[in-house]
Design a protein around this motif. Structure first.
Motif, PDB file in Angstrom:
ATOM      1  N   GLN A   1       0.943  -1.239   0.020  1.00  7.99           N
ATOM      2  CA  GLN A   1       0.058  -0.091  -0.116  1.00  7.99           C
ATOM      3  C   GLN A   1       0.784   1.234  -0.190  1.00  7.99           C
ATOM      4  N   HIS A   2       2.030   1.344   0.824  1.00  8.74           N
ATOM      5  CA  HIS A   2       2.890   2.328   0.879  1.00  8.74           C
ATOM      6  C   HIS A   2       3.625   2.403  -0.397  1.00  8.74           C
ATOM      7  N   PHE A   3       3.878   1.678  -0.975  1.00  5.12           N
ATOM      8  CA  PHE A   3       4.743   1.431  -2.542  1.00  5.12           C
ATOM      9  C   PHE A   3       3.541   2.107  -3.475  1.00  5.12           C
ATOM     10  N   GLN A   4       2.525   1.732  -3.511  1.00  9.54           N
ATOM     11  CA  GLN A   4       1.679   2.432  -4.236  1.00  9.54           C
ATOM     12  C   GLN A   4       1.249   3.747  -4.313  1.00  9.54           C
ATOM     13  N   ASN A   5       0.994   3.958  -2.894  1.00  6.56           N
ATOM     14  CA  ASN A   5       0.756   5.688  -2.661  1.00  6.56           C
ATOM     15  C   ASN A   5       2.064   6.414  -3.017  1.00  6.56           C
ATOM     16  N   PHE A   6       3.206   5.810  -2.613  1.00  6.29           N
ATOM     17  CA  PHE A   6       4.364   6.578  -2.866  1.00  6.29           C
ATOM     18  C   PHE A   6       4.725   6.769  -4.555  1.00  6.29           C
ATOM     19  N   SER A   7       4.508   5.650  -4.993  1.00  9.45           N
ATOM     20  CA  SER A   7       4.644   5.577  -6.259  1.00  9.45           C
ATOM     21  C   SER A   7       3.912   6.610  -7.241  1.00  9.45           C
ATOM     22  N   ALA A   8       2.421   6.795  -6.839  1.00  5.10           N
ATOM     23  CA  ALA A   8       1.564   7.757  -7.267  1.00  5.10           C
ATOM     24  C   ALA A   8       1.938   9.078  -6.831  1.00  5.10           C
ATOM     25  N   ARG A   9       2.347   9.258  -5.516  1.00  2.00           N
ATOM     26  CA  ARG A   9       2.625  10.531  -5.374  1.00  2.00           C
ATOM     27  C   ARG A   9       3.895  11.209  -5.926  1.00  2.00           C
ATOM     28  N   LEU A  10       4.700  10.351  -6.161  1.00  4.32           N
ATOM     29  CA  LEU A  10       6.424  10.762  -6.876  1.00  4.32           C
ATOM     30  C   LEU A  10       6.222  10.456  -8.307  1.00  4.32           C
ATOM     31  N   LYS A  11       5.286  10.084  -8.979  1.00  2.00           N
ATOM     32  CA  LYS A  11       5.319   9.695 -10.398  1.00  2.00           C
ATOM     33  C   LYS A  11       5.695  10.454 -11.421  1.00  2.00           C
ATOM     34  N   ASP A  12       5.762  11.899 -10.928  1.00  2.00           N
ATOM     35  CA  ASP A  12       6.113  13.093 -11.904  1.00  2.00           C
ATOM     36  C   ASP A  12       7.495  13.530 -11.583  1.00  2.00           C
ATOM     37  N   LEU A  13       8.133  12.869 -10.630  1.00  2.00           N
ATOM     38  CA  LEU A  13       9.368  13.510  -9.799  1.00  2.00           C
ATOM     39  C   LEU A  13      10.584  12.494 -10.270  1.00  2.00           C
ATOM     40  N   PRO A  14      11.613  12.932 -10.361  1.00  2.00           N
ATOM     41  CA  PRO A  14      12.944  12.085 -10.717  1.00  2.00           C
ATOM     42  C   PRO A  14      13.148  11.240  -9.374  1.00  2.00           C
ATOM     43  N   ILE A  15      12.190  10.375  -9.087  1.00  2.81           N
ATOM     44  CA  ILE A  15      12.680   9.602  -7.791  1.00  2.81           C
ATOM     45  C   ILE A  15      12.106   8.027  -8.388  1.00  2.81           C
ATOM     46  N   GLN A  16      13.167   7.249  -8.219  1.00  2.00           N
ATOM     47  CA  GLN A  16      12.723   5.793  -8.611  1.00  2.00           C
ATOM     48  C   GLN A  16      12.285   5.151  -7.122  1.00  2.00           C
ATOM     49  N   VAL A  17      10.931   4.754  -7.145  1.00  2.00           N
ATOM     50  CA  VAL A  17      10.502   4.038  -6.028  1.00  2.00           C
ATOM     51  C   VAL A  17      10.748   2.283  -6.426  1.00  2.00           C
ATOM     52  N   VAL A  18      11.051   1.606  -5.544  1.00  2.00           N
ATOM     53  CA  VAL A  18      11.280   0.171  -5.540  1.00  2.00           C
ATOM     54  C   VAL A  18      10.562  -0.540  -4.478  1.00  2.00           C
ATOM     55  N   PHE A  19       9.986  -1.755  -4.721  1.00  2.00           N
ATOM     56  CA  PHE A  19       9.214  -2.536  -3.658  1.00  2.00           C
ATOM     57  C   PHE A  19       9.984  -3.788  -3.526  1.00  2.00           C
ATOM     58  N   LEU A  20      10.210  -4.157  -2.284  1.00  2.00           N
ATOM     59  CA  LEU A  20      10.922  -5.497  -2.083  1.00  2.00           C
ATOM     60  C   LEU A  20      10.239  -6.270  -1.048  1.00  2.00           C
ATOM     61  N   SER A  21       9.985  -7.667  -1.507  1.00  2.00           N
ATOM     62  CA  SER A  21       9.221  -8.362  -0.496  1.00  2.00           C
ATOM     63  C   SER A  21       9.371  -9.928  -0.898  1.00  2.00           C
ATOM     64  N   ARG A  22       9.443 -10.792   0.145  1.00  2.00           N
ATOM     65  CA  ARG A  22       9.702 -12.048  -0.194  1.00  2.00           C
ATOM     66  C   ARG A  22       8.708 -12.930  -1.014  1.00  2.00           C
ATOM     67  N   LEU A  23       7.336 -12.264  -0.911  1.00  2.00           N
ATOM     68  CA  LEU A  23       6.357 -12.813  -1.873  1.00  2.00           C
ATOM     69  C   LEU A  23       6.302 -12.394  -3.145  1.00  2.00           C
ATOM     70  N   GLN A  24       7.290 -11.496  -3.578  1.00  2.00           N
ATOM     71  CA  GLN A  24       7.605 -11.398  -5.049  1.00  2.00           C
ATOM     72  C   GLN A  24       8.197 -12.462  -5.608  1.00  2.00           C
ATOM     73  N   THR A  25       8.195 -12.436  -7.194  1.00  2.00           N
ATOM     74  CA  THR A  25       8.872 -13.629  -7.825  1.00  2.00           C
ATOM     75  C   THR A  25      10.314 -13.305  -7.661  1.00  2.00           C
ATOM     76  N   GLU A  26      11.050 -14.484  -7.937  1.00  2.00           N
ATOM     77  CA  GLU A  26      12.568 -14.424  -7.830  1.00  2.00           C
ATOM     78  C   GLU A  26      13.061 -13.368  -8.766  1.00  2.00           C
ATOM     79  N   LYS A  27      12.241 -13.127 -10.019  1.00  2.00           N
ATOM     80  CA  LYS A  27      12.921 -12.235 -11.028  1.00  2.00           C
ATOM     81  C   LYS A  27      12.581 -10.891 -10.553  1.00  2.00           C
TER      82      LYS A  27
END
Length: 170
Positions: free
Chosen positions: A104-130
């Motif tokens: 939820q934080h990732f989605q909110n921050f990504s939306a909030r910062l989408k027009d700025l030169p900031i790269q937001v990344v999400f990391l969780s053990r539930l993501q695929t290996e790739k």
């Protein structure tokens, strides 16, 4: 107990001699994030941000606890503080206790910062290996400015290029 006490004394002794470069004044990036806030800041938010910014202007590492009820704007304070770290050339991390909250934080921050030169990344053990590999690579190379993660962050394969701020949302 004596061993723990000695470890704490050693830790605090190291903190006493540790210093960092003080943060420079907020830039247009911080102003853009602040102006994109859809609510009016509360007096407590204004006070907390002022105190945090003073901490960041010092040469000592910041160690701060921000308390408040749910819905009172702590996340906004964290976001603006993280952007201040990014302005200084550091990477910033928000650690959340659950995957759902982290995402939820990732989605909110990504939306909030989408027009700025900031790269937001999400990391969780539930993501695929790739997905994890791609996130880890961005973190390691410094292409991830803003990381939102679960406790996956503490795995041995997570390497930051220039971590400057860790925010724990608990």
């Amino acid at each position: 107990v004596e061993k723990l006490a000695q470890q704490l004394l050693d830790l605090y002794a190291k903190r006493e001699i540790t210093s960092r470069s003080p943060y420079q004044e907020p830039s247009l990036l911080s102003e853009n994030v602040a102006s994109s806030f859809q609510y009016e800041e509360t007096p407590d938010q204004v006070q907390a941000l002022g105190e945090i910014y003073k901490d960041l202007e010092r040469t000592e590492p910041m160690d701060r606890l921000l308390c408040g009820d749910v819905g009172f704007g702590k996340t906004e304070v964290a976001l603006r503080t993280m952007v201040r770290a990014i302005e200084q050339g550091y990477q910033a991390v928000l650690l959340a206790p659950t995957t759902i909250l982290a995402y939820q934080h990732f989605q909110n921050f990504s939306a909030r910062l989408k027009d700025l030169p900031i790269q937001v990344v999400f990391l969780s053990r539930l993501q695929t290996e790739k997905q994890q590999y791609m996130a880890l690579e961005k973190i390691r190379t410094g292409n991830a400015d803003f990381v939102v993660s679960t406790h996956r962050l503490f795995s041995s394969d997570v390497q930051f290029k220039n971590l400057g701020l860790l925010v724990i949302d608990d």
